[in-house]
Motif scaffolding. Structure first.
Motif, PDB file in Angstrom:
ATOM      1  N   GLU A   1       0.816  -1.214   0.000  1.00 30.81           N
ATOM      2  CA  GLU A   1       0.000   0.000   0.000  1.00 30.81           C
ATOM      3  C   GLU A   1       0.855   1.271   0.000  1.00 30.81           C
ATOM      4  N   GLN A   2       1.853   1.328   0.900  1.00 28.61           N
ATOM      5  CA  GLN A   2       2.640   2.557   1.011  1.00 28.61           C
ATOM      6  C   GLN A   2       3.472   2.841  -0.235  1.00 28.61           C
ATOM      7  N   PRO A   3       4.274   1.862  -0.751  1.00 29.37           N
ATOM      8  CA  PRO A   3       5.042   2.174  -1.963  1.00 29.37           C
ATOM      9  C   PRO A   3       4.149   2.488  -3.161  1.00 29.37           C
ATOM     10  N   ALA A   4       2.982   1.839  -3.256  1.00 24.88           N
ATOM     11  CA  ALA A   4       2.073   2.127  -4.368  1.00 24.88           C
ATOM     12  C   ALA A   4       1.547   3.551  -4.270  1.00 24.88           C
ATOM     13  N   SER A   5       1.151   3.961  -3.075  1.00 21.67           N
ATOM     14  CA  SER A   5       0.643   5.313  -2.868  1.00 21.67           C
ATOM     15  C   SER A   5       1.711   6.357  -3.166  1.00 21.67           C
ATOM     16  N   ARG A   6       2.935   6.088  -2.725  1.00 24.76           N
ATOM     17  CA  ARG A   6       4.022   7.038  -2.961  1.00 24.76           C
ATOM     18  C   ARG A   6       4.373   7.132  -4.436  1.00 24.76           C
ATOM     19  N   LEU A   7       4.308   6.004  -5.139  1.00 19.72           N
ATOM     20  CA  LEU A   7       4.606   6.024  -6.565  1.00 19.72           C
ATOM     21  C   LEU A   7       3.550   6.836  -7.318  1.00 19.72           C
ATOM     22  N   VAL A   8       2.287   6.643  -6.973  1.00 21.09           N
ATOM     23  CA  VAL A   8       1.213   7.414  -7.600  1.00 21.09           C
ATOM     24  C   VAL A   8       1.435   8.910  -7.390  1.00 21.09           C
ATOM     25  N   ASN A   9       1.747   9.289  -6.168  1.00 25.45           N
ATOM     26  CA  ASN A   9       1.943  10.703  -5.864  1.00 25.45           C
ATOM     27  C   ASN A   9       3.137  11.286  -6.621  1.00 25.45           C
ATOM     28  N   ALA A  10       4.266  10.551  -6.631  1.00 24.57           N
ATOM     29  CA  ALA A  10       5.468  11.044  -7.307  1.00 24.57           C
ATOM     30  C   ALA A  10       5.251  11.184  -8.804  1.00 24.57           C
ATOM     31  N   VAL A  11       4.620  10.175  -9.409  1.00 24.10           N
ATOM     32  CA  VAL A  11       4.366  10.207 -10.852  1.00 24.10           C
ATOM     33  C   VAL A  11       3.475  11.395 -11.210  1.00 24.10           C
ATOM     34  N   ASN A  12       2.381  11.536 -10.501  1.00 22.63           N
ATOM     35  CA  ASN A  12       1.426  12.596 -10.831  1.00 22.63           C
ATOM     36  C   ASN A  12       2.000  13.991 -10.592  1.00 22.63           C
ATOM     37  N   CYS A  13       2.812  14.120  -9.555  1.00 23.14           N
ATOM     38  CA  CYS A  13       3.437  15.422  -9.294  1.00 23.14           C
ATOM     39  C   CYS A  13       4.447  15.771 -10.382  1.00 23.14           C
ATOM     40  N   LEU A  14       5.240  14.787 -10.807  1.00 23.44           N
ATOM     41  CA  LEU A  14       6.199  15.037 -11.888  1.00 23.44           C
ATOM     42  C   LEU A  14       5.478  15.395 -13.184  1.00 23.44           C
ATOM     43  N   LEU A  15       4.394  14.676 -13.482  1.00 27.20           N
ATOM     44  CA  LEU A  15       3.637  14.969 -14.695  1.00 27.20           C
ATOM     45  C   LEU A  15       3.070  16.383 -14.669  1.00 27.20           C
ATOM     46  N   SER A  16       2.657  16.830 -13.480  1.00 28.73           N
ATOM     47  CA  SER A  16       2.071  18.164 -13.378  1.00 28.73           C
ATOM     48  C   SER A  16       3.109  19.264 -13.587  1.00 28.73           C
ATOM     49  N   ILE A  17       4.385  18.953 -13.278  1.00 35.39           N
ATOM     50  CA  ILE A  17       5.441  19.972 -13.405  1.00 35.39           C
ATOM     51  C   ILE A  17       6.137  19.894 -14.758  1.00 35.39           C
TER      52      ILE A  17
END
Length: 428
Positions: free
Chosen positions: A39-55
């Protein structure tokens, strides 16, 4: 154009994306996909990917050899990340998923679908073919160019240092566990380390100031080797000679139980070498450590090891400032230590050795980053000024004391007094 704050965020999210991806895949291969450990690594990966895409509008991971690139940019490798990449190398190579491209914003179900298919592929004899037939809507899993890409000099040196550190760590760990040990990887790591150190000795001196592991034996062995290489470079010794001395230096103290008995090291090496002629020659050198009439390599390693011990552990666990360590060695010259080697060390390091945190004559503070070999007095190095006398940031600003009128070093200080991370100064 991205702002400075966005650049900081990109670096943070890039590291988080790499780490969480590696942890998630490794954990997914070990557990059912419903396991809470994912759960934790999946959640962190989602957040990192989406934040990078937004920038940046891009979120791509590439694993090339033992390095990671995020959006075509090499990711600074620390020991933990490097070890994670190493553990994933077989899977990455067999399945040919060296490039993971997130094409749009993802949710956890998208990430878990990716993990599920990688897990299935890992059980198939034709796993790579299975991966190539996938049609994941938001993630592309592909192969990529395997040629090692050119890294900046700082990253090459850091990479060489971390590879050597992990290689020596593995050797010591196998000795501790009484498992068969191989010396060939250590020898190869030393050859690469010599090449990098000869190019930029000051940078490598900065890297040996990195924080120590709790079990610091392998750090001590590697850093002794680095100092030995620095001395060889100062003498303009052949690189093959330097690599041989560095290799011997990494084996100079295998007393992992800290019995204080140097023969424990010799016993370990006899077990590893099993009568090999080259091993016998190396053991003969190590048997002469601490002797003023010992072989030249033994005298050089003895001084390097003692300087490293004093500056990293010191007395009663309190590290001794580099300039004080040099003074102690000079006081023991020709009595305890070879005088010529001590003088060589002093010339290579300077009065205030590279990596020393210092206070300057105007009350400002900085770190010694280089002592050019241009005939200058050894008390006038190049300093990166970090803080002004009133505590404000100095920029940072680089000052060559040889050319800065009236600017001298007043004293060396402990880095923690001014909240300095010495190694980060060299990598900035």
């Amino acid at each position: 154009m991205t702002t400075q704050r966005e650049n900081v965020s990109i670096a943070q999210f890039s590291r988080e994306m790499a780490r969480s991806y590696l942890v998630l895949i490794k954990t997914g291969l070990l557990h059912d996909l419903e396991n809470k450990a994912l759960e934790q690594p999946a959640s962190r990966l989602v957040n990192a990917v989406n934040c990078l895409l937004s920038i940046t509008k891009k979120a791509k991971i590439q694993v090339i050899g033992d390095l990671i690139y995020i959006n075509e940019t090499p990711l600074p490798m620390d020991d933990l990340l490097f070890e994670q990449v190493r553990k994933m190398q077989k899977l990455t190579s067999v399945l040919k998923i060296r490039e993971i491209n997130f094409t749009e914003a993802v949710q956890e179900e998208d990430i878990m679908e990716m993990v599920e298919h990688i897990k299935i592929a890992s059980t198939k004899p034709d796993g790579a073919d299975y991966i190539q037939t996938l049609d994941l809507k938001k993630v592309l899993l592909t192969d990529c160019d395997q040629e090692r890409r050119e890294l900046p000099q700082k990253q090459q040196s850091l990479h060489a240092y971390i590879v050597a550190l992990l290689t020596v760590k593995e050797l010591v760990s196998r000795i501790e566990d009484d498992k068969p040990s191989r010396l060939a990887p250590v020898k190869r790591a030393m050859q690469h380390l010599v090449s990098m150190t000869y190019v930029s000795p000051a940078l490598m001196l900065g890297l040996i100031r990195m924080p120590r592991y709790k079990n610091r034996l392998f750090s001590h062995l590697l850093n002794t080797a680095v100092i030995a290489i620095i001395l060889c470079e100062k003498m303009q010794a052949d690189k093959n000679v330097a690599a041989n001395i560095a290799f011997t230096a990494t084996l100079h103290n295998l007393d992992w139980q800290e019995t204080g008995d140097k023969f424990s090291t010799i016993r370990e090496l006899l077990r590893i070498y099993k009568g090999d002629r080259h091993g016998q020659e190396r053991i003969a050198v190590l048997n002469q450590l601490g002797k003023l009439d010992g072989a030249p390599a033994a005298r050089l390693i003895s001084v390097a090891a003692e300087y490293e011990r004093m500056t990293s552990v010191g007395d009663d666990g309190v590290p001794i400032p580099p300039d004080e360590a040099l003074r102690r060695l000079e006081a023991g010259a020709n009595v305890t230590y070879d005088g010529a080697v001590v003088q060589l060390l002093a010339t290579a390091m300077g009065v205030y050795p590279v990596g020393s945190a210092v206070e300057l004559a105007d009350g400002s503070f900085g770190v010694v980053i280089e002592l050019p070999d241009d005939g200058r007095p050894t008390n006038l190095p190049i300093v990166k000024q970090l803080k002004l006398s009133d505590g404000r940031s100095a920029g940072p600003r680089t000052i060559d004391l040889y050319h800065a009128k009236g600017m001298t070093v007043l004293r060396s200080i402990k880095p923690e007094e001014m909240n300095f991370n010495v190694t980060s100064v060299f990598l900035a």
